[in-house]
Write an enzyme that holds these catalytic residues in place. Structure first.
Site, PDB file in Angstrom:
ATOM      1  CG  MET A 144      21.912  13.035   4.266  1.00 52.09           C
ATOM      2  SD  MET A 144      23.125  14.174   3.543  1.00 52.09           S
ATOM      3  CE  MET A 144      22.174  14.887   2.216  1.00 52.09           C
ATOM      4  CG  PHE A 193      -9.941 -10.036  11.178  1.00 54.46           C
ATOM      5  CD1 PHE A 193      -8.686 -10.391  11.677  1.00 54.46           C
ATOM      6  CD2 PHE A 193     -10.145 -10.074   9.803  1.00 54.46           C
ATOM      7  CE1 PHE A 193      -7.664 -10.782  10.821  1.00 54.46           C
ATOM      8  CE2 PHE A 193      -9.123 -10.456   8.946  1.00 54.46           C
ATOM      9  CZ  PHE A 193      -7.888 -10.817   9.458  1.00 54.46           C
ATOM     10  CD  GLN A 194      -7.476  -7.636   7.723  1.00 51.21           C
ATOM     11  OE1 GLN A 194      -8.360  -7.450   6.904  1.00 51.21           O
ATOM     12  NE2 GLN A 194      -6.268  -8.079   7.398  1.00 51.21           N
ATOM     13  CD  GLU A 235      -1.697  -2.393   1.637  1.00 55.20           C
ATOM     14  OE1 GLU A 235      -0.505  -2.603   1.961  1.00 55.20           O
ATOM     15  OE2 GLU A 235      -2.583  -3.261   1.738  1.00 55.20           O
ATOM     16  CE  LYS A 260     -16.943  -7.395   3.276  1.00 55.45           C
ATOM     17  NZ  LYS A 260     -16.212  -8.618   3.610  1.00 55.45           N
TER      18      LYS A 260
END
Ligand SMILES: Cc1ncc(C[n+]2csc(CCOP(=O)(O)OP(=O)(O)O)c2C)c(N)n1
Length: 572
Positions: free
Chosen positions: A484, A125-126, A63, A175
């Site tokens: 760096m 869940f999630q 993602e 959902k």
């Protein structure tokens, strides 16, 4: 039933649809060309509708890749980037990208799935509190609680992301909302009484600025990304030429003014040019157009533009006076303000001695490095890329030394060619951003200049580059270190290289091959020229692994806490 009633009933039936389908229809109505995303449980109803929607969706392999690709797309196309991620880990994987887009003012519309409304708050869940997590890193965010509101919310999100100071807007969709049905009416006006960005300048402030320019003997313009967001490069050039005012860019502003123009003094700040930084120190009038006086640009504020009257043109009133006391505030879109300034046709003051001084500094203190053709100097590498692409490529970078060398040595002549992570300094940005940039301009030459370390943070997106056969040239500036960090440890930590040297980097050529992408390596300047020429004549992706001088440092430099006039490493 009359015929009229039948028609009416049909129309209503036709427009009633699920939340998931509404989302697809809204994307079509907004003329979205591409979306970047990754599926998961909470967004399965949306992905099901995507399946045969005709909407072009790019499945990134993480993602974070999706959101940086969307940022690259937005920077090049000027349109909002669109992202879809699932709930929980999908959503938390985009947090870095949202923060990046927020601080660099990139317009994004981001959809995240959420657990069903009835289980929100139960550690389902999630489940993650995405609205809470992203509150400070979005321009605005929503959680949809009623499917009837979805069209209005999407419409507002596109409006908010792209107007005023652009930024990311997130819509969290439970959902159950994606499967419930309601009427889809997208043809509505956006009415947001609390959100009315000022785009036209105040006439009185413009007059004050015109007057200040006519009095100034040492004026300078500091132009930031606001000029690019406003598509005001042509107006900036016209105004600078009309008033004969030299122009300095911030890192993010590069390309807003042609680097080969005699009035251009280079980039300001920590690794800016001596002339730009001294001009900011010595000027008597500083006109900031669309920059936010970032600390990497100003150095120690105590010594920043100490002799100047400061004018600041910015569409975001919160930026004006935030870091630097401002005498002439102009809340406006950069293009509108510049158009008004040009229209005023003010009479510039006597600046001959100033221009003489600036030209002397330019001659005496140009950017410089010591070349060594037996190896590859990273600065030379960027110069070669510049020469071989006629200075017209789209360049994306990661973060670190290579980013600064790219900014210093790739002399952007045009706007919207430069894609870098400025405010957040996000390693892993460059490669996925190149995907979005190439999709925004399929015919452009896109070069992604990345460090050997940052590249490894998002290298899985090589899969997408291969799958879509995007002809991106991936240039790894391989110094076998976190360059760096190594540089700072060398200079400020007595060469105690704590966890910054990586002598055991993977074989990047073999890695490219594993992704079915051609990989080549070069270790001398001659080899570099050869492989670059070959790569630029290939209409396919190529990964180029350049083993550059490992202990090269970026100079000149303003050390932390120092003023811009205290640069070191100005001469070899
Ligand atoms: C995600 C993230 N983690 C850590 C840093 C701190 N950081 C800035 S530059 C840098 C080194 C980058 O190394 P490399 O990608 O090889 O580029 P180089 O500086 O060598 O050109 C690090 C670790 C960062 N900017 N971003």
């Amino acid at each position: 039933m009359t015929t009229n009633m039948k028609v009416e009933e049909k129309r209503v039936q036709k427009t009633k649809m699920s939340g998931a389908l509404m989302l697809i229809e809204a994307l079509k109505a907004e003329n979205v060309e591409v979306i970047f995303g990754y599926p998961g449980g909470a967004v399965l109803p949306i992905y099901d509708k995507l399946y045969d929607s005709g909407v072009f969706h790019v499945l990134t392999r993480h993602e974070q890749g999706a959101i940086h690709a969307a940022e690259g797309y937005a920077r090049i196309s000027g349109k909002p980037g669109v992202v879809i991620a699932t709930s929980g880990p999908g959503a938390t994987n985009i947090v870095t990208g949202l923060t990046d887009a927020m601080i660099d003012s990139i317009p994004l519309v981001v959809f995240t799935g959420q657990v069903a409304t009835q289980v929100i708050g139960s550690d389902a869940f999630q489940e993650a509190d995405v609205v809470g997590i992203t509150m400070p890193i979005t321009k605005h965010n929503y959680q949809v609680r009623d499917v009837n509101e979805l069209p209005k919310i999407i419409k507002e999100a596109f409006h908010i992301a792209t107007t005023g100071r652009p930024g990311p807007v997130l819509i969290d969709i439970p959902k159950d909302i994606t499967v419930s049905e309601a009427e889809f009416d997208y043809e509505q006006e956006v009415k947001l009484p609390g959100y009315q960005p000022t785009t036209r300048p105040n006439h009185l402030q413009i007059r004050k600025l015109v007057e200040a320019v006519s009095q100034a003997k040492k004026p300078v313009i500091l132009a930031g990304a606001g000029v690019l967001h406003a598509n005001a490069a042509a107006e900036l050039k016209q105004y600078a030429e009309q008033q004969n005012i030299p122009v300095i860019h911030t890192l993010l502003g590069l390309g807003g003014f042609p680097a080969d123009h005699p009035l251009f003094l280079g980039m300001a700040g920590m690794h800016g040019t001596y002339t730009a930084n001294m001009a900011l120190y010595e000027c008597d009038l500083l006109i900031n157009i669309g920059a936010r006086f970032d600390d990497r640009v100003t150095g120690n504020l105590k010594y920043f533009a100490p002799k100047a009257t400061v004018a600041h043109i910015d569409i975001d009133p919160a930026e004006i006076g935030k870091n630097v006391p401002t005498h002439i505030p102009v809340v406006s879109d950069a293009k509108e303000a510049l158009k008004e300034l040009i229209h005023q046709e003010g009479k510039p003051g006597d600046t001959a001695a100033w221009h003489e001084q600036l030209n002397k500094w330019k001659r005496e203190f140009p950017l410089m490095y010591k070349n060594d053709a037996a190896t590859i100097k990273p600065q030379r590498l960027v110069e070669l890329i510049y020469e071989l692409t006629n200075g017209e490529a789209i360049v994306t970078t990661d973060v670190g030394q290579h980013q600064m060398w790219a900014a210093q040595y790739y002399k952007f002549k045009k706007p919207h060619r430069w894609v870098t992570s400025g405010g957040l300094g996000t390693m892993g940005f460059g490669l996925p951003a190149a995907i979005g940039a190439q999709l925004a301009e399929p015919k452009a030459t896109v070069v992604s200049i990345v460090g050997d370390a940052g590249f490894q943070m998002t290298l899985q997106e090589l899969s997408v580059i291969h799958e879509l056969n995007l002809p991106i040239k991936i240039v790894i500036v391989n110094n076998q270190s976190l360059g760096m960090v190594r540089q700072w440890q060398e200079i400020f930590y007595e060469k105690r290289y704590s966890h910054s040297l990586i002598p055991n980097q993977p074989d990047f050529v073999k890695l490219a091959e594993a992704y079915n992408i051609k990989g080549v390596r070069a270790k001398t300047e001659e080899e570099a020229v050869r492989v670059l020429k070959e790569a630029f004549s290939t209409a396919a992706p190529v990964l180029l692994d350049f083993h550059v001088t490992a202990d090269e440092n970026v100079y000149p430099m303003v050390a932390p806490g120092k003023g811009l006039h205290e640069m070191v490493g100005v001469k070899l």
